[in-house]
Design a protein around this motif. Structure first.
Motif, PDB file in Angstrom:
ATOM      1  N   GLY A 157      32.373 -12.444 -18.121  1.00 48.79           N
ATOM      2  CA  GLY A 157      32.267 -10.991 -18.155  1.00 48.79           C
ATOM      3  C   GLY A 157      32.973 -10.330 -19.346  1.00 48.79           C
ATOM      4  N   VAL A 158      33.488 -11.133 -20.276  1.00 46.38           N
ATOM      5  CA  VAL A 158      34.173 -10.579 -21.456  1.00 46.38           C
ATOM      6  C   VAL A 158      33.400 -10.952 -22.718  1.00 46.38           C
ATOM      7  CG1 VAL A 158      36.349 -10.507 -22.762  1.00 46.38           C
ATOM      8  CG2 VAL A 158      36.399 -10.854 -20.280  1.00 46.38           C
ATOM      9  N   LYS A 159      33.381 -10.017 -23.692  1.00 51.25           N
ATOM     10  CA  LYS A 159      32.696 -10.279 -24.952  1.00 51.25           C
ATOM     11  C   LYS A 159      33.707 -10.722 -26.023  1.00 51.25           C
ATOM     12  CE  LYS A 159      31.082  -7.039 -27.910  1.00 51.25           C
ATOM     13  NZ  LYS A 159      30.307  -5.826 -28.224  1.00 51.25           N
ATOM     14  N   TYR A 160      33.418 -11.833 -26.679  1.00 56.36           N
ATOM     15  CA  TYR A 160      34.291 -12.335 -27.731  1.00 56.36           C
ATOM     16  C   TYR A 160      33.521 -12.400 -29.053  1.00 56.36           C
ATOM     17  CZ  TYR A 160      36.930 -14.003 -23.684  1.00 56.36           C
ATOM     18  OH  TYR A 160      37.620 -14.070 -22.499  1.00 56.36           O
ATOM     19  N   ARG A 161      34.215 -12.073 -30.166  1.00 52.61           N
ATOM     20  CA  ARG A 161      33.624 -12.305 -31.489  1.00 52.61           C
ATOM     21  C   ARG A 161      34.339 -13.493 -32.113  1.00 52.61           C
ATOM     22  NH1 ARG A 161      34.336  -8.088 -35.333  1.00 52.61           N
ATOM     23  NH2 ARG A 161      32.606  -8.997 -36.485  1.00 52.61           N
ATOM     24  N   ASN A 199      42.928 -15.956 -21.860  1.00 57.06           N
ATOM     25  CA  ASN A 199      43.915 -15.114 -21.180  1.00 57.06           C
ATOM     26  C   ASN A 199      44.513 -14.038 -22.086  1.00 57.06           C
ATOM     27  OD1 ASN A 199      43.563 -16.732 -18.903  1.00 57.06           O
ATOM     28  ND2 ASN A 199      45.153 -18.143 -19.592  1.00 57.06           N
ATOM     29  N   MET A 200      43.743 -13.618 -23.088  1.00 59.25           N
ATOM     30  CA  MET A 200      44.219 -12.539 -23.969  1.00 59.25           C
ATOM     31  C   MET A 200      43.549 -11.240 -23.558  1.00 59.25           C
ATOM     32  SD  MET A 200      45.806 -13.367 -27.158  1.00 59.25           S
ATOM     33  CE  MET A 200      44.845 -12.364 -28.277  1.00 59.25           C
ATOM     34  N   GLU A 201      44.256 -10.145 -23.738  1.00 63.83           N
ATOM     35  CA  GLU A 201      43.602  -8.857 -23.655  1.00 63.83           C
ATOM     36  C   GLU A 201      42.801  -8.721 -24.941  1.00 63.83           C
ATOM     37  OE1 GLU A 201      43.458  -6.272 -21.426  1.00 63.83           O
ATOM     38  OE2 GLU A 201      44.392  -7.660 -19.996  1.00 63.83           O
ATOM     39  N   VAL A 202      41.489  -8.915 -24.858  1.00 59.80           N
ATOM     40  CA  VAL A 202      40.708  -8.909 -26.080  1.00 59.80           C
ATOM     41  C   VAL A 202      40.464  -7.474 -26.538  1.00 59.80           C
ATOM     42  CG1 VAL A 202      38.528  -9.584 -27.137  1.00 59.80           C
ATOM     43  CG2 VAL A 202      39.620 -11.084 -25.475  1.00 59.80           C
ATOM     44  N   ALA A 258      36.290 -22.850 -21.356  1.00 64.14           N
ATOM     45  CA  ALA A 258      37.642 -22.297 -21.395  1.00 64.14           C
ATOM     46  C   ALA A 258      38.400 -22.874 -22.586  1.00 64.14           C
ATOM     47  CB  ALA A 258      38.372 -22.603 -20.088  1.00 64.14           C
ATOM     48  N   ALA A 259      38.154 -24.160 -22.876  1.00 66.68           N
ATOM     49  CA  ALA A 259      38.834 -24.813 -24.003  1.00 66.68           C
ATOM     50  C   ALA A 259      38.403 -24.204 -25.335  1.00 66.68           C
ATOM     51  CB  ALA A 259      38.554 -26.316 -23.991  1.00 66.68           C
ATOM     52  N   ARG A 260      37.142 -23.766 -25.419  1.00 66.56           N
ATOM     53  CA  ARG A 260      36.706 -23.085 -26.641  1.00 66.56           C
ATOM     54  C   ARG A 260      37.552 -21.835 -26.868  1.00 66.56           C
ATOM     55  NH1 ARG A 260      30.172 -22.780 -25.819  1.00 66.56           N
ATOM     56  NH2 ARG A 260      29.672 -24.992 -26.144  1.00 66.56           N
ATOM     57  N   LEU A 261      37.729 -21.065 -25.796  1.00 62.49           N
ATOM     58  CA  LEU A 261      38.532 -19.844 -25.918  1.00 62.49           C
ATOM     59  C   LEU A 261      39.975 -20.173 -26.247  1.00 62.49           C
ATOM     60  CD1 LEU A 261      37.213 -17.690 -22.940  1.00 62.49           C
ATOM     61  CD2 LEU A 261      36.649 -17.500 -25.361  1.00 62.49           C
ATOM     62  N   ALA A 262      40.504 -21.226 -25.627  1.00 61.75           N
ATOM     63  CA  ALA A 262      41.888 -21.622 -25.895  1.00 61.75           C
ATOM     64  C   ALA A 262      42.035 -22.036 -27.354  1.00 61.75           C
ATOM     65  CB  ALA A 262      42.296 -22.760 -24.968  1.00 61.75           C
ATOM     66  N   THR A 263      41.062 -22.792 -27.862  1.00 60.89           N
ATOM     67  CA  THR A 263      41.105 -23.229 -29.260  1.00 60.89           C
ATOM     68  C   THR A 263      41.060 -22.027 -30.195  1.00 60.89           C
ATOM     69  OG1 THR A 263      39.961 -25.267 -28.625  1.00 60.89           O
ATOM     70  CG2 THR A 263      40.000 -24.721 -30.982  1.00 60.89           C
ATOM     71  N   LEU A 264      40.255 -21.053 -29.838  1.00 60.33           N
ATOM     72  CA  LEU A 264      40.151 -19.835 -30.653  1.00 60.33           C
ATOM     73  C   LEU A 264      41.365 -18.925 -30.483  1.00 60.33           C
ATOM     74  CD1 LEU A 264      36.391 -19.020 -29.976  1.00 60.33           C
ATOM     75  CD2 LEU A 264      37.366 -19.497 -32.232  1.00 60.33           C
ATOM     76  N   GLY A 265      42.216 -19.275 -29.529  1.00 60.96           N
ATOM     77  CA  GLY A 265      43.380 -18.432 -29.259  1.00 60.96           C
ATOM     78  C   GLY A 265      43.042 -17.201 -28.447  1.00 60.96           C
ATOM     79  N   ALA A 266      41.914 -17.238 -27.736  1.00 59.80           N
ATOM     80  CA  ALA A 266      41.451 -16.047 -27.019  1.00 59.80           C
ATOM     81  C   ALA A 266      41.560 -16.163 -25.501  1.00 59.80           C
ATOM     82  CB  ALA A 266      39.996 -15.750 -27.394  1.00 59.80           C
TER      83      ALA A 266
END
Ligand SMILES: Nc1ccn([C@@H]2O[C@H](COP(=O)(O)OP(=O)(O)O)[C@@H](O)[C@H]2O)c(=O)n1
Ligand SMILES: [Ca+2]
Length: 406
Positions: free
Chosen positions: A263-267, A237-240, A227-235
Motif C-alpha cells: 500500500g506504499v509507493k516507492y521511487r 520501515n521508513m516514513e517514505v 521486503a529485502a528489496r526495500l531493506a536493501t534500498l534503505g526504505a
C-alpha cells in the motif's frame, strides 16, 4: 523450552473409522492469503474403507494477484477476490458435500505487516464471504497464521508428499520457503548438540503417525524477497517522503521507476554516477542479512527442499526448468548473481530487480543461514502434482480438529 503441539496424533489412526464402509470422498478448502497473491487449494481425500487411512487424491489450485494486503484501504474489493476463487469450489465440490466441506483462510506476512485495524477489516469481509457460501465455516476460519506454523506445516506437506512420514527408514528433509515478506527455515535436528545450541522458541514438538517430532523452525519477518528489496534500498520501515528516491548498485544505472508494495509507493533507481555490479551490490545485500539470523551448524552439510521465490528466480534465469524444477548447489545462485549483476544491460528485459534478488538469495543462504557453497537445494513447485505449500499441512490439521477424518 519448546512449544508442544499435538495436532496430528489422531489424524490417521487405523481403528477409528466407523460407519461408512464404501468409498468415501471428502474435501477441504484452504486459502493461502500471501503477501503477493491469494491462492485457493481444494483437496480431495478418499477413504476406501474404514480400516484404511484416508488418501489424498488430488488438488485443484488457482491463484490471483495481488494479495489481500494490496486492498488495505478497500477491504470489500479484497474480499471480492476471495469470492471469485471460492466460486471454483462451488463447481469442484458436489452439492451434497458442500455443508461438510470446511473452508479456511490463513494470511501470512503481508497482513502481519499491516496495522491491526486494516488487517482485521480485511479478514472480517472475507469471513462474510465465507458465511454467505454454502460451505462449512469453522470457528477461526479466517485469521493471520503464526510464522512458526507456516514453517512446520510446509515441512509436514513436503515430508508427507515425499513419503517420509509413513513407514520405516524416515529420512526427513528440511524446507526453505522464501515469500514476499517473510522467509522460513524448518528441519528435524539429528544431533543433540543442535537442540542445545538452539533458542527455545525455535523448537516445536508435535506428534504425528505415532512419532514425536521436535522441529527447528523459524519465520523471519521482513526477510522475504520483496521486503529485502526495500531493506536493501534503505526504505523498509521508513516514513517514505513523497517523491523520495532510493538508489542501489544492484539496479541498472539508468533506471528510475516506481513500485507499490504493502500500500506504499516507492521511487527507486540505479547509481547513475556511482558503482554498479555484483561486488558493490553484494555488500549492500550483505548488510541486510549479516548477523541477523540464527545459524545452526547442523544444516551446513545437509540438503534442503526450497520453493516459492527460490524456485521462481532459479527458473527465471534458467538454472532450473520452470515445469520440472531441479537440483542446485548454493554456489549456482552466486554464479548466476555474478553473471546477471555484471551484465545488467543484457538482462534488462527481465525484472530490473533480478540482480538484487539473486544477490540477496545468495547472501541469505550463505551469510544468513550459513549454508556451504556445495549445499544441495532441491527446487520443487509440486510433488506428485500437489503444490508444496503449507496449505496441505494446514488442511490435515483442520480436518483432524473437526473430526472429519472419520
Ligand atoms: N502455492 C504457492 C504459493 C506461493 N508461491 C510463491 O511464493 C512467493 C510469494 O510468497 P507469498 O506471496 O506467499 O509471500 P509471503 O506472504 O509468504 O511472504 C512467490 O514466488 C509465489 O510464486 C508459490 O510458488 N506457490
Ligand atoms: Ca507464502
Amino acid at each position: 523450552h519448546s512449544n508442544r503441539v499435538m495436532w496430528f496424533q489422531d489424524f490417521f489412526p487405523p481403528n477409528m473409522c466407523p460407519i461408512n464402509a464404501k468409498a468415501n470422498t471428502f474435501y477441504g478448502i484452504m486459502f493461502d492469503a500471501g503477501s503477493t497473491g491469494t491462492r485457493i487449494h481444494i483437496y480431495t481425500f478418499v477413504q476406501k474403507s474404514p480400516e484404511n487411512l484416508p488418501e489424498l487424491e488430488g488438488e485443484i489450485f488457482e491463484s490471483v494477484k495481488p494479495g489481500l494486503s494490496a486492498y488495505a484501504d478497500q477491504p470489500e474489493k479484497g474480499a471480492e477476490t476471495v469470492k471469485k476463487l471460492l466460486d471454483m469450489a462451488i463447481d469442484a465440490v458436489p452439492p451434497h458435500l458442500w455443508k461438510k466441506t470446511p473452508v479456511v483462510l490463513k494470511a501470512t506476512a503481508g497482513l502481519r505487516l499491516l496495522s491491526e485495524e486494516k488487517a482485521q477489516a480485511l479478514l472480517l469481509e472475507v469471513k462474510e464471504v465465507f458465511e454467505e457460501s454454502p460451505f462449512l465455516v469453522p470457528e477461526d476460519s479466517v485469521g493471520i497464521m503464526d510464522g512458526s506454523h507456516e514453517g512446520i506445516l510446509a515441512w509436514i506437506t513436503v515430508n508427507f508428499l515425499t513419503g517420509q512420514l509413513s513407514g520405516q527408514n524416515q529420512q526427513t528433509v528440511g524446507t526453505l520457503d522464501l515469500g514476499g515478506a517473510s522467509t522460513q527455515i524448518t528441519f528435524l535436528p539429528r544431533f543433540e548438540e543442535t537442540l542445545k545450541e538452539t533458542p527455545g522458541d525455535f523448537l516445536t514438538s508435535f506428534e504425528m503417525f505415532n512419532s514425536t517430532y521436535k522441529l527447528y523452525t523459524h519465520s523471519y519477518l521482513g526477510f522475504g524477497l520483496k521486503a529485502a528489496r526495500l531493506a536493501t534500498l534503505g526504505a523498509l520501515n521508513m516514513e517514505v517522503v513523497d517523491g523520495q528516491m532510493f538508489r542501489s548498485s544492484c539496479l541498472p544505472k539508468q533506471l528510475e521507476a516506481e513500485w507499490h508494495f504493502g500500500g506504499v509507493k516507492y521511487r527507486y533507481g540505479g547509481n547513475k554516477e556511482g558503482e554498479t555490479g555484483f561486488k558493490p551490490c553484494y555488500l549492500e545485500v550483505l548488510k541486510v542479512v549479516k548477523g541477523k539470523l540464527h545459524q545452526p551448524d547442523e544444516i551446513r552439510g545437509s540438503s534442503f527442499y526450497a520453493f516459492s521465490y527460490y524456485y521462481d528466480r532459479a527458473a527465471d534465469t534458467n538454472l532450473i526448468d520452470y515445469e520440472q524444477g531441479g537440483v542446485l548447489e548454493v554456489r549456482d545462485f552466486e554464479r548466476k548473481a555474478k553473471e546477471v549483476c555484471d551484465n545488467m544491460e543484457r538482462y534488462n528485459s527481465a525484472s530490473p530487480f533480478l540482480c538484487m534478488d539473486l544477490a540477496y538469495i545468495t547472501a541469505l543462504l550463505k551469510e544468513g543461514f550459513g549454508f556451504r557453497d556445495h549445499t544441495l537445494l532441491q527446487l520443487t513447485k509440486k510433488v506428485n502434482n500437489i503444490e508444496t505449500s503449507w496449505t496441505l499441512g494446514a488442511t490435515f490439521h483442520l480436518l483432524q480438529s473437526l473430526g472429519l477424518t472419520y
